[in-house]
Design a protein around this motif. Structure first.
Motif, PDB file in Angstrom:
ATOM      1  N   ILE A 183      43.039  57.380  33.419  1.00  0.00           N
ATOM      2  CA  ILE A 183      42.921  58.209  32.214  1.00  0.00           C
ATOM      3  C   ILE A 183      42.003  59.366  32.563  1.00  0.00           C
ATOM      4  CG2 ILE A 183      42.213  58.323  29.799  1.00  0.00           C
ATOM      5  CD1 ILE A 183      42.813  55.325  29.596  1.00  0.00           C
ATOM      6  N   GLY A 184      42.595  60.536  32.687  1.00  0.00           N
ATOM      7  CA  GLY A 184      41.814  61.685  33.140  1.00  0.00           C
ATOM      8  C   GLY A 184      41.321  61.444  34.546  1.00  0.00           C
ATOM      9  N   ASP A 185      40.032  61.572  34.734  1.00  0.00           N
ATOM     10  CA  ASP A 185      39.424  61.353  36.051  1.00  0.00           C
ATOM     11  C   ASP A 185      38.916  59.924  36.241  1.00  0.00           C
ATOM     12  OD1 ASP A 185      39.895  63.985  36.726  1.00  0.00           O
ATOM     13  OD2 ASP A 185      37.899  64.682  36.123  1.00  0.00           O
ATOM     14  N   VAL A 186      39.117  59.067  35.257  1.00  0.00           N
ATOM     15  CA  VAL A 186      38.567  57.708  35.305  1.00  0.00           C
ATOM     16  C   VAL A 186      39.669  56.709  35.655  1.00  0.00           C
ATOM     17  CG1 VAL A 186      37.340  55.923  34.016  1.00  0.00           C
ATOM     18  CG2 VAL A 186      36.851  58.325  33.556  1.00  0.00           C
ATOM     19  N   LEU A 187      39.397  55.865  36.664  1.00  0.00           N
ATOM     20  CA  LEU A 187      40.327  54.817  37.080  1.00  0.00           C
ATOM     21  C   LEU A 187      39.834  53.483  36.524  1.00  0.00           C
ATOM     22  CD1 LEU A 187      42.752  53.814  38.734  1.00  0.00           C
ATOM     23  CD2 LEU A 187      41.194  53.594  40.689  1.00  0.00           C
ATOM     24  N   TYR A 188      40.670  52.834  35.713  1.00  0.00           N
ATOM     25  CA  TYR A 188      40.385  51.509  35.162  1.00  0.00           C
ATOM     26  C   TYR A 188      41.248  50.504  35.906  1.00  0.00           C
ATOM     27  CZ  TYR A 188      38.397  54.178  31.294  1.00  0.00           C
ATOM     28  OH  TYR A 188      37.654  55.040  30.541  1.00  0.00           O
ATOM     29  N   GLU A 189      40.628  49.420  36.405  1.00  0.00           N
ATOM     30  CA  GLU A 189      41.353  48.387  37.140  1.00  0.00           C
ATOM     31  C   GLU A 189      40.974  47.014  36.596  1.00  0.00           C
ATOM     32  OE1 GLU A 189      41.731  49.383  41.611  1.00  0.00           O
ATOM     33  OE2 GLU A 189      39.809  50.212  40.947  1.00  0.00           O
ATOM     34  N   ASP A 190      41.919  46.106  36.633  1.00  0.00           N
ATOM     35  CA  ASP A 190      41.691  44.721  36.242  1.00  0.00           C
ATOM     36  C   ASP A 190      42.092  43.818  37.402  1.00  0.00           C
ATOM     37  OD1 ASP A 190      40.909  45.431  33.624  1.00  0.00           O
ATOM     38  OD2 ASP A 190      42.995  45.439  32.962  1.00  0.00           O
ATOM     39  N   PHE A 191      41.228  42.873  37.748  1.00  0.00           N
ATOM     40  CA  PHE A 191      41.508  41.853  38.752  1.00  0.00           C
ATOM     41  C   PHE A 191      41.636  40.531  38.010  1.00  0.00           C
ATOM     42  CE2 PHE A 191      39.349  43.653  42.848  1.00  0.00           C
ATOM     43  CZ  PHE A 191      40.121  44.784  42.766  1.00  0.00           C
ATOM     44  N   TYR A 192      42.658  39.750  38.362  1.00  0.00           N
ATOM     45  CA  TYR A 192      42.927  38.468  37.725  1.00  0.00           C
ATOM     46  C   TYR A 192      42.733  37.345  38.748  1.00  0.00           C
ATOM     47  CZ  TYR A 192      45.185  41.331  34.159  1.00  0.00           C
ATOM     48  OH  TYR A 192      45.452  42.262  33.188  1.00  0.00           O
ATOM     49  N   TYR A 193      41.894  36.382  38.394  1.00  0.00           N
ATOM     50  CA  TYR A 193      41.623  35.219  39.239  1.00  0.00           C
ATOM     51  C   TYR A 193      41.901  33.951  38.436  1.00  0.00           C
ATOM     52  CZ  TYR A 193      39.073  38.178  42.560  1.00  0.00           C
ATOM     53  OH  TYR A 193      38.717  39.129  43.480  1.00  0.00           O
ATOM     54  N   LYS A 194      42.661  33.028  39.020  1.00  0.00           N
ATOM     55  CA  LYS A 194      42.902  31.716  38.411  1.00  0.00           C
ATOM     56  C   LYS A 194      41.946  30.712  39.048  1.00  0.00           C
ATOM     57  CE  LYS A 194      47.854  31.949  37.488  1.00  0.00           C
ATOM     58  NZ  LYS A 194      47.963  31.712  36.072  1.00  0.00           N
ATOM     59  N   ILE A 236      39.405  37.579  34.047  1.00  0.00           N
ATOM     60  CA  ILE A 236      39.822  38.966  34.210  1.00  0.00           C
ATOM     61  C   ILE A 236      38.572  39.811  34.374  1.00  0.00           C
ATOM     62  CG2 ILE A 236      41.152  40.865  33.227  1.00  0.00           C
ATOM     63  CD1 ILE A 236      42.403  38.625  31.340  1.00  0.00           C
ATOM     64  N   LEU A 237      38.490  40.480  35.509  1.00  0.00           N
ATOM     65  CA  LEU A 237      37.358  41.352  35.789  1.00  0.00           C
ATOM     66  C   LEU A 237      37.806  42.792  35.598  1.00  0.00           C
ATOM     67  CD1 LEU A 237      36.895  38.617  37.381  1.00  0.00           C
ATOM     68  CD2 LEU A 237      35.244  39.925  38.694  1.00  0.00           C
ATOM     69  N   HIS A 238      37.092  43.515  34.751  1.00  0.00           N
ATOM     70  CA  HIS A 238      37.447  44.893  34.411  1.00  0.00           C
ATOM     71  C   HIS A 238      36.526  45.850  35.170  1.00  0.00           C
ATOM     72  CE1 HIS A 238      39.916  43.375  31.101  1.00  0.00           C
ATOM     73  NE2 HIS A 238      38.903  42.592  30.775  1.00  0.00           N
ATOM     74  N   PHE A 239      37.149  46.793  35.870  1.00  0.00           N
ATOM     75  CA  PHE A 239      36.409  47.780  36.659  1.00  0.00           C
ATOM     76  C   PHE A 239      36.665  49.182  36.123  1.00  0.00           C
ATOM     77  CE2 PHE A 239      37.176  44.201  39.433  1.00  0.00           C
ATOM     78  CZ  PHE A 239      35.977  44.050  40.111  1.00  0.00           C
ATOM     79  N   GLN A 240      35.656  50.009  36.237  1.00  0.00           N
ATOM     80  CA  GLN A 240      35.793  51.431  35.924  1.00  0.00           C
ATOM     81  C   GLN A 240      35.257  52.190  37.130  1.00  0.00           C
ATOM     82  OE1 GLN A 240      34.157  52.677  32.156  1.00  0.00           O
ATOM     83  NE2 GLN A 240      33.858  54.761  32.890  1.00  0.00           N
ATOM     84  N   ASP A 241      36.128  52.978  37.741  1.00  0.00           N
ATOM     85  CA  ASP A 241      35.786  53.730  38.954  1.00  0.00           C
ATOM     86  C   ASP A 241      35.141  52.848  40.024  1.00  0.00           C
ATOM     87  OD1 ASP A 241      36.880  56.163  38.147  1.00  0.00           O
ATOM     88  OD2 ASP A 241      35.036  56.762  37.121  1.00  0.00           O
ATOM     89  N   GLY A 242      35.724  51.650  40.223  1.00  0.00           N
ATOM     90  CA  GLY A 242      35.304  50.773  41.309  1.00  0.00           C
ATOM     91  C   GLY A 242      34.092  49.916  41.028  1.00  0.00           C
ATOM     92  N   ILE A 247      28.486  45.761  39.940  1.00  0.00           N
ATOM     93  CA  ILE A 247      28.813  45.413  41.317  1.00  0.00           C
ATOM     94  C   ILE A 247      30.177  46.016  41.674  1.00  0.00           C
ATOM     95  CG2 ILE A 247      27.393  43.332  41.320  1.00  0.00           C
ATOM     96  CD1 ILE A 247      29.897  41.659  41.107  1.00  0.00           C
ATOM     97  N   SER A 248      30.384  46.250  42.924  1.00  0.00           N
ATOM     98  CA  SER A 248      31.594  46.936  43.379  1.00  0.00           C
ATOM     99  C   SER A 248      32.781  45.984  43.518  1.00  0.00           C
ATOM    100  CB  SER A 248      31.337  47.602  44.726  1.00  0.00           C
ATOM    101  OG  SER A 248      31.191  46.622  45.733  1.00  0.00           O
ATOM    102  N   LYS A 249      33.978  46.569  43.526  1.00  0.00           N
ATOM    103  CA  LYS A 249      35.202  45.785  43.773  1.00  0.00           C
ATOM    104  C   LYS A 249      35.104  45.090  45.116  1.00  0.00           C
ATOM    105  CE  LYS A 249      38.258  48.912  43.806  1.00  0.00           C
ATOM    106  NZ  LYS A 249      39.487  49.702  43.870  1.00  0.00           N
ATOM    107  N   GLN A 250      34.576  45.790  46.115  1.00  0.00           N
ATOM    108  CA  GLN A 250      34.474  45.221  47.455  1.00  0.00           C
ATOM    109  C   GLN A 250      33.563  43.986  47.458  1.00  0.00           C
ATOM    110  OE1 GLN A 250      34.046  48.503  46.715  1.00  0.00           O
ATOM    111  NE2 GLN A 250      35.914  49.334  47.587  1.00  0.00           N
ATOM    112  N   ALA A 251      32.475  44.029  46.686  1.00  0.00           N
ATOM    113  CA  ALA A 251      31.565  42.884  46.609  1.00  0.00           C
ATOM    114  C   ALA A 251      32.243  41.707  45.921  1.00  0.00           C
ATOM    115  CB  ALA A 251      30.293  43.267  45.868  1.00  0.00           C
ATOM    116  N   VAL A 252      33.038  41.972  44.908  1.00  0.00           N
ATOM    117  CA  VAL A 252      33.774  40.906  44.218  1.00  0.00           C
ATOM    118  C   VAL A 252      34.789  40.270  45.166  1.00  0.00           C
ATOM    119  CG1 VAL A 252      35.459  40.442  42.381  1.00  0.00           C
ATOM    120  CG2 VAL A 252      33.431  41.828  41.890  1.00  0.00           C
ATOM    121  N   ILE A 253      35.543  41.093  45.882  1.00  0.00           N
ATOM    122  CA  ILE A 253      36.537  40.573  46.832  1.00  0.00           C
ATOM    123  C   ILE A 253      35.858  39.787  47.951  1.00  0.00           C
ATOM    124  CG2 ILE A 253      38.265  41.230  48.554  1.00  0.00           C
ATOM    125  CD1 ILE A 253      39.037  43.550  46.619  1.00  0.00           C
ATOM    126  N   ALA A 254      34.723  40.275  48.427  1.00  0.00           N
ATOM    127  CA  ALA A 254      33.994  39.559  49.481  1.00  0.00           C
ATOM    128  C   ALA A 254      33.526  38.187  48.992  1.00  0.00           C
ATOM    129  CB  ALA A 254      32.797  40.386  49.942  1.00  0.00           C
TER     130      ALA A 254
END
Length: 97
Positions: free
Chosen positions: A42-53, A67-73, A22-29
């Motif tokens: 890292i190279g062409d890959v974007l790794y993101e972590d979202f933290y929710y309490k 902690i939700l881990h995303f790779q390229d969104g 699922i997309s970052k936008q769907a998680v935020i929604a």
């Protein structure tokens, strides 16, 4: 007459339909903006972590971090981070006089 009723709350992340892909936008929604974010490119890959309490009750009140881990969104994994027990009762010490 006194009665009590115990309620158990589950994490909104594990009880929800949160699946890889699922997309970052769907998680935020669905869950709102995270309280913290981190990222690494890292190279062409974007790794993101979202933290929710969140606060849940299971015999005691706990504050947990999800902690939700995303790779390229796209979501790749969900991890339960730090857990903290809340509202611990402090023992009462009585002094004899």
């Amino acid at each position: 007459m006194i009665s009590s009723c115990a309620t158990t709350y589950n994490s909104r992340f594990t009880s929800a339909d949160v699946k890889p892909g699922i997309s970052k936008q769907a998680v935020i929604a669905r869950f709102g903006k995270p309280f913290k974010k981190s990222f690494e490119q890292i190279g062409d890959v974007l790794y993101e972590d979202f933290y929710y309490k969140e606060t849940i009750y299971k015999d005691y009140w706990f504050e947990i971090n999800n902690i939700l881990h995303f790779q390229d969104g796209k979501l790749v994994s969900l991890e339960q981070g730090e857990e903290k027990k809340l509202y611990q009762q402090v023992p009462v010490v009585r002094v004899q006089r």
